[in-house]
Design a protein around this motif. Structure first.
Motif: not given
Length: 244
Positions: A10, A60, A72, A75, A82, A84, A99, A103
């Protein structure tokens, strides 16, 4: 594009302060190759969102953390690239560690591309630097107490001869200036939407800046900068040894 095809990765990209050209070259390349773009609503330039070719774009702004993270994870595990997209630079009040923690629990890798923070776009708008010799050797970035922060240390921090930049304080300028330990005639500036087309600069002192901002109708998306450095060439700076 280094790393853009890595699976289970990510990318957190700083969008810059508002001007779409303030995104980094690396950040722009990632946007151009994104398959899923998750962006921070009205905080980032619409131009960046519009010019990103990602087939899936998700705002978001009104989503909870668990929802954003779930998207996230889903996907990325489907092999999608991805991105962000955060406003400014995510290292300053970006709320990214929570976050990232989720993750990483899901086995994903997180990589960050820095952006231009609004605090630096503000200095550019003022045509100044925050640490001119003989004026300030320290930049303090902080925020006032409010709905999500019980206690701040503004009285203690403002005893230091520094430039102070206040984030997340547009509704609390009066409270901030009342807490400041520096003299009432200390220069202060409120900058609304630094680097955006509707940027506004309100100049004053600790004694009157809150009222001036209120009179100008500024209640959100603004920074308060306090210190003689905001005066630029009129700050009383000394010539740097760099040029001696």
């Amino acid at each position: 594009m280094p790393g853009s095809d890595e699976k289970n990765t990510i990318w957190f990209v700083g969008a810059g302060a508002g001007d779409p050209e303030l995104i980094t070259v690396k950040g722009r390349k990632l946007l151009d190759r994104a398959e899923v773009l998750i962006y921070a609503g009205s905080l980032v330039s619409p131009a960046l969102v519009e010019t990103c070719p990602a087939p899936e774009k998700i705002d978001s702004w009104d989503r909870k953390l668990d929802d954003i993270v779930s998207i996230m994870i889903d996907r990325a595990k489907k092999g999608k690239r991805v991105v962000r997209l955060h406003s400014g630079d995510s290292a300053i009040f970006g709320s990214i560690v929570e976050q990232i923690a989720e993750l990483e629990k899901a086995g994903l890798t997180v990589k960050i591309v820095p952006g231009v923070s609004s605090v630096f776009a503000a200095a550019a708008a003022l045509t100044t630097e925050y640490t001119p010799k003989g004026v300030a050797d320290t930049l303090i970035i902080t925020r006032p107490a409010g709905k999500t922060l019980e206690v701040d240390y503004i009285p203690e921090l403002s005893k230091v001869p520094a430039t102070m930049a206040f984030f997340l304080g547009s509704e609390h300028f009066s409270e901030i200036t009342e807490k400041l330990s520096c003299p009432d005639d200390t220069p202060a500036v409120v900058i609304y939407h630094a680097s955006w087309p509707d940027q506004k600069i309100i100049r004053g002192t600790v004694a009157d800046i809150a009222q001036k901002a209120q009179d100008a109708g500024i209640t959100r998306s603004a920074l308060l900068i306090v210190g003689r450095s905001v005066l630029g060439t009129a700050s009383g700076y000394k010539r740097s040894h760099l040029y001696s």
